[in-house]
Design a protein around this motif. Structure first.
Motif, short mmCIF file in Angstrom:
data_model
loop_
_atom_site.label_atom_id
_atom_site.label_comp_id
_atom_site.label_asym_id
_atom_site.label_seq_id
_atom_site.Cartn_x
_atom_site.Cartn_y
_atom_site.Cartn_z
N VAL A 1 -7.34 0.38 -1.48
CA VAL A 1 -7.46 1.80 -1.80
C VAL A 1 -6.21 2.33 -2.49
O VAL A 1 -6.29 3.07 -3.48
N ALA A 2 -5.04 1.93 -1.98
CA ALA A 2 -3.80 2.47 -2.52
C ALA A 2 -3.49 1.93 -3.92
O ALA A 2 -3.01 2.68 -4.79
N SER A 3 -3.74 0.65 -4.15
CA SER A 3 -3.48 0.11 -5.48
C SER A 3 -4.44 0.70 -6.51
O SER A 3 -4.05 0.95 -7.66
N ASN A 4 -5.69 0.94 -6.10
CA ASN A 4 -6.63 1.62 -6.99
C ASN A 4 -6.15 3.03 -7.30
O ASN A 4 -6.22 3.49 -8.46
N ALA B 1 0.83 -1.20 0.00
CA ALA B 1 0.00 0.00 0.00
C ALA B 1 0.87 1.25 0.00
O ALA B 1 0.61 2.21 -0.75
N ALA B 2 1.91 1.26 0.83
CA ALA B 2 2.83 2.41 0.88
C ALA B 2 3.53 2.58 -0.46
O ALA B 2 3.69 3.70 -0.97
N LEU B 3 3.97 1.48 -1.05
CA LEU B 3 4.60 1.54 -2.37
C LEU B 3 3.63 2.09 -3.41
O LEU B 3 4.01 2.93 -4.24
N SER B 4 2.39 1.66 -3.34
CA SER B 4 1.37 2.14 -4.28
C SER B 4 1.15 3.64 -4.14
O SER B 4 0.98 4.36 -5.14
N VAL B 5 1.14 4.11 -2.91
CA VAL B 5 0.99 5.55 -2.68
C VAL B 5 2.17 6.31 -3.28
O VAL B 5 2.00 7.40 -3.85
N GLY B 6 3.36 5.73 -3.16
CA GLY B 6 4.51 6.37 -3.77
C GLY B 6 4.34 6.54 -5.27
O GLY B 6 4.62 7.61 -5.82
N LEU B 7 3.88 5.49 -5.94
CA LEU B 7 3.64 5.59 -7.38
C LEU B 7 2.57 6.64 -7.67
O LEU B 7 2.72 7.46 -8.59
N ILE C 1 0.22 -4.25 -11.67
CA ILE C 1 0.59 -5.38 -10.83
C ILE C 1 0.25 -5.11 -9.36
O ILE C 1 0.08 -6.05 -8.57
N LEU C 2 0.14 -3.84 -8.99
CA LEU C 2 -0.17 -3.51 -7.60
C LEU C 2 -1.59 -3.93 -7.22
O LEU C 2 -1.89 -4.10 -6.03
N GLU C 3 -2.45 -4.12 -8.21
CA GLU C 3 -3.80 -4.61 -7.95
C GLU C 3 -3.85 -6.14 -7.95
O GLU C 3 -4.91 -6.72 -7.75
N ILE C 4 -2.70 -6.76 -8.17
CA ILE C 4 -2.64 -8.22 -8.27
C ILE C 4 -1.72 -8.82 -7.21
O ILE C 4 -2.11 -9.73 -6.48
N GLY C 5 -0.49 -8.34 -7.13
CA GLY C 5 0.50 -8.93 -6.24
C GLY C 5 0.16 -8.80 -4.77
O GLY C 5 -0.49 -7.84 -4.35
N GLU C 6 0.60 -9.77 -3.96
CA GLU C 6 0.35 -9.84 -2.51
C GLU C 6 -1.14 -9.76 -2.18
O GLU C 6 -1.55 -9.14 -1.20
N GLY C 7 -1.93 -10.40 -3.02
CA GLY C 7 -3.37 -10.44 -2.81
C GLY C 7 -4.10 -9.53 -3.78
O GLY C 7 -3.93 -8.32 -3.74
#
Length: 387
Positions: free
Chosen positions: A329-332, A254-260, A365-371
């Motif tokens: 939320v973050a990957s979205n 989630a934190a990584l996704s927020v960074g992107l 991939i953030l909406e797929i990886g680690e669940g």
């Protein structure tokens, strides 16, 4: 940025965040574009991140770690991902999937053997869970391990395993069926397999849509033999152990996704202030302003979600639902912001020379990886009592 309740911790967190922000801007940004196009693993960057202590942030000082916490790791991941997600996922997987299982469940001997190099970034660890016929159904493990003359004999394969085939990969934790439970279900255990063990073959690099500087491989085990002492944690608890690691990993992703997502805002604001159309900068048009405003709102909201989940985690309080919410939320937000940033850039957003093109390729991939997002919704619904 408010990152903690007590002043001392807030100052330490902010110092870390600022240091990683500067590192990403000065060390990663100038070179990552070319590495990404060539699909090269960033060994020099990885070594520098090791020297900074990023791989040891949540690990104990006695094993060469920084003695910090998961919140600190997440702060670093967000700042790295503002510039490049391949670099960020190398740290996230190296810590969360490589070192943390050993830290959480390993014996003193296992910790002493593996953690110092992992914490220093001199070596990388990986976690072999996903299988070609598995994916979200991690309980459907087919890889097997049987005890024979004091050794585990492992057979099977894994896929999509991050950090598993680099020149500095030292160990892979593998989940395998080691027997049958009393109820007839699979007994799944976790076993440490050192790189280079006979019978352990690492496949070639995948040709991926994104994360081109991240190492991702398929793994094969053909009568791989490791000592019985390489069992990680309790026999038959491998699946449960991984689920707990995955909960923590969702906060990190989630934190990584927020960074992107925030990186998309940064680039869009800069570009909108420079690019002119019809006699003025595109940032002066309300349509562009509103688009970027919504992007910032998504990133901000998602940041609050991961920070809340991370605080609960660090405090030792239940955080499973909050981790799932943060990851969803973050990957979205990452995916939506990548799409909008590409639109703001127009044709240039489709070019590899601009970061937003890389962000767009990396976001999905953030909406797929680690669940997957579907799994996160399922977990949230379960915590609401819906069965």
């Amino acid at each position: 940025m408010t990152v903690a309740q007590d002043t001392t911790s807030a100052e330490e967190y902010e110092a870390l965040r600022a240091a990683v922000e500067e590192f990403a801007r000065t060390e990663v940004a100038p070179v990552i574009g070319d590495l990404y196009i060539r699909e090269e693993f960033p060994y020099d960057i990885t070594a520098k991140m090791g020297e900074m202590g990023l791989f040891g942030l949540p690990l104990p000082e006695e094993y060469g770690g920084q003695g910090g916490d998961y919140y600190a790791l997440c702060l670093a991941l967000e700042e790295l991902a503002r510039v490049d997600s391949s670099v960020a996922i190398t740290v996230e997987a190296g810590v969360g999937l490589g070192a943390m299982p050993i830290h959480r469940f390993g014996t003193d001997e296992q910790k002493a053997r593996w953690l110092p190099d992992l914490a220093a970034g001199r070596a990388l660890g990986a976690f072999g869970l996903t299988e070609p016929g598995g994916g979200s159904d991690a309980g459907g493990t087919r890889t097997t391990a049987r005890l024979e003359n004091g050794e585990w004999v492992i057979n099977g394969s894994k896929c999509f395993i991050t950090n598993s085939g680099t020149d500095i990969t030292s160990v892979v934790t593998v989940t395998a069926v080691t027997g049958e439970k009393p109820d007839g279900g699979k007994e799944i255990s976790a076993i440490l397999v050192p790189a280079g063990t006979p019978g352990f073959t690492v496949g070639g690099k995948y040709s991926k849509v994104g994360w081109n500087c991240s190492d991702t491989r398929e793994l094969f085990f053909d009568d791989v033999r490791v000592p019985q002492s390489h069992l990680l944690g309790e026999r038959g608890r491998g699946y449960a152990q991984f689920l707990s690691i995955l909960d923590e990993g969702r906060v990190a992703i989630a934190a990584l996704s927020v960074g992107l997502a925030q990186g998309c805002v940064d680039e869009s604001v800069r570009y909108a202030g420079e690019r002119e159309a019809f006699g003025r900068t595109i940032g002066s048009y309300q349509a562009i302003q509103f688009t970027i405003a919504e992007m910032e709102a998504r990133a901000h909201t998602a940041r609050l979600a991961w920070q809340h989940a991370a605080r609960l985690l660090v405090a030792g309080k239940p955080f499973k639902k909050e981790a799932a919410i943060a990851k969803l939320v973050a990957s979205n937000a990452a995916m939506d912001n990548a799409r909008d940033a590409t639109q703001v850039f127009g044709g240039y957003g489709f070019m590899n020379e601009y970061p937003v093109g890389r962000f767009y390729r990396d976001a999905k991939i953030l909406e797929i990886g680690e669940g997957t997002s579907e799994v996160q919704k399922m977990l949230i619904a379960r915590h609401l009592g819906l069965r």
